[in-house]
Enzyme design. Structure first.
Site, PDB file in Angstrom:
ATOM      1  N   ARG A 110      -9.863 -11.946   2.637  1.00 28.63           N
ATOM      2  CA  ARG A 110     -10.687 -13.078   2.179  1.00 28.63           C
ATOM      3  C   ARG A 110      -9.948 -14.401   2.341  1.00 28.63           C
ATOM      4  NH1 ARG A 110     -11.082 -10.292  -3.596  1.00 28.63           N
ATOM      5  NH2 ARG A 110     -10.907  -8.542  -2.157  1.00 28.63           N
ATOM      6  N   LYS A 143       0.840  -1.197   0.000  1.00 27.93           N
ATOM      7  CA  LYS A 143       0.000   0.000   0.000  1.00 27.93           C
ATOM      8  C   LYS A 143       0.875   1.248   0.000  1.00 27.93           C
ATOM      9  CE  LYS A 143      -3.729  -2.044   2.812  1.00 27.93           C
ATOM     10  NZ  LYS A 143      -4.874  -1.864   1.907  1.00 27.93           N
TER      11      LYS A 143
END
Length: 425
Positions: free
Chosen positions: A278, A204
């Site tokens: 996930r 990020k």
């Protein structure tokens, strides 16, 4: 302690017709007339807190349960513990307000903690301590830590967390008030507990990483929801599964192109190490399905796509059971925690194809490409036994504020706790 009363009439005075708060010799008066009165009350509370008020006594008529809770949402702050004296209402509602505050305050405490202080083992330990403080006599737990995860086949949580010096943890907590060890599990709660998310090798930016201590908001929310439901009288067996890890970068980090094989046989190609939530939730959903629970609820700060779709005032709901989605939305309205269903069908499972595995964990496009929130939910659906269990996924778009606004302080909001607790009840 500032005395605060309510008025359903518009303010008439020097601050103008739209003034939210007027000060009188007896204290402050909130004028909540107009559209969305609960939002106006919350805005007024935020205004008072920003002016330095940290102790409030709610007095006079008109302070319903909902209005008092709206005030507290605006009054709570990141840097200081506020003091509040509830208005005189029904004793049951007073107990409910205090229970809801305890749960919301715990969420703020753990989500707002620094990532140095709130690491996987600490998150699991704090969840155990919080629930033991409510119903220790009905609670047992099991922790699987570090390399034990790989040995047990929990490949998502292990691989996401293996590059950190602080090992990943999977907590399974059993709340069983029945006293019968063979009692059926009525519901399973599964929470994403990424205590810090660097993005891994799909790293990020600084701006995107600075608030990533909030990425365990799902784990905090389902834990607090269980606590709040217990305090409201939950008498059915519920299991809580938290998948906790730090998503870091090191020589032993999981990499793009890796293929993970899950316990249910599903193979997953890694095309984005920043789509890690996930991967850990898949473990939790497999474990939840193994219990044969009638209801499975998972919660996660899963996708930016959900925030783009519903903003930060709503949580996004996903599921293949349309009746359950409708029920969750109805309950969100009842508890004033807005939530909205987004599309999910079985065919969404094919939207992240892989040449090397049953599916990829995302698409190699910014934000996962079009329909990213639905595709993420579809990925999760691969790991739920929907023939046995009803399942709903909360993408918690509203559980955290990067900065303060007119209604909320910066940090965790607690939105989602009461909604999930209501589903349990």
């Amino acid at each position: 302690m500032l005395r605060i009363s309510l008025s359903a009439q518009p303010y008439e005075g020097v601050w103008g017709d739209n003034a939210l708060v007027a000060f009188e010799t007896e204290g402050a008066v909130i004028h909540y007339s107009g559209d969305y009165p609960l939002r106006r009350i919350q805005q007024a509370a935020r205004q008072l807190q920003s002016q330095g008020v940290i102790a409030a006594s709610l007095e006079g008529e008109g302070w319903s349960y909902e209005r008092q809770w709206a005030f507290y949402c605006g009054f709570a702050t990141t840097k200081a513990r506020v003091e509040i004296k509830w208005a005189s209402i029904d004793e049951d509602e007073l107990e409910l307000l205090n229970a809801r505050r305890r749960s919301a305050d715990w969420v703020r405490q753990v989500v707002n903690a620094t990532p140095e202080d709130m690491y996987p083992q600490r998150l699991a330990d704090d969840a155990i301590s919080f629930l033991n403080s409510i119903a220790a006599e009905h609670i047992t737990h099991e922790l699987v830590v570090g390399d034990e995860l790989a040995q047990a086949g929990w490949v998502g949580t292990y691989n996401v967390g293996r590059a950190s010096s602080r090992p990943p943890v999977m907590l399974t907590l059993d709340y069983n008030p029945t006293g019968d060890e063979n009692a059926p599990v009525a519901a399973c709660l599964v929470g994403k507990g990424i205590t810090f998310d660097s993005g891994g090798y799909s790293i990020k930016s600084s701006a995107g990483m600075v608030t990533m201590k909030c990425d365990m908001g799902g784990a905090a929310t389902v834990t607090a929801a269980l606590g709040y439901a217990i305090e409201q009288g939950l008498r059915q067996r519920v299991k809580l599964i938290l998948c906790c890890a730090e998503n870091m970068i090191a020589g032993n980090a999981y990499k793009l192109g890796d293929v993970l094989t899950y316990k249910n046989g599903q193979t997953v190609e890694i095309v984005n190490t920043d789509a890690e939530g996930r991967l850990v939730l898949a473990d939790g959903l497999i474990a939840a399905s193994e219990t044969k629970a009638a209801l499975i609820i998972d919660a996660a700060t899963l996708t930016g796509a959900a925030m783009m779709a519903v903003g930060t005032d709503y949580n996004a709901l996903f599921g293949l059971d349309k009746a359950l989605l409708l029920k969750a939305q109805e309950l969100s309205d009842l508890v004033n925690e807005p939530a909205w269903p987004l599309p999910l069908e079985k065919w969404h499972q094919s939207n992240c194809p892989s040449y090397y595995a049953d599916t990829a964990n995302s698409r190699s496009q910014k934000g996962g490409g079009m329909g990213g929130a639905s595709n993420a939910a579809a990925f999760l659906s691969r790991f739920v036994d929907t023939d046995t269990s009803r399942w709903i996924h909360f993408d918690l778009a509203s559980c955290f504020r990067d900065s303060a606004d007119s209604r909320w302080s910066a940090g965790a909001t607690g939105l989602g706790v009461a909604n999930i607790a209501a589903l349990l009840l």
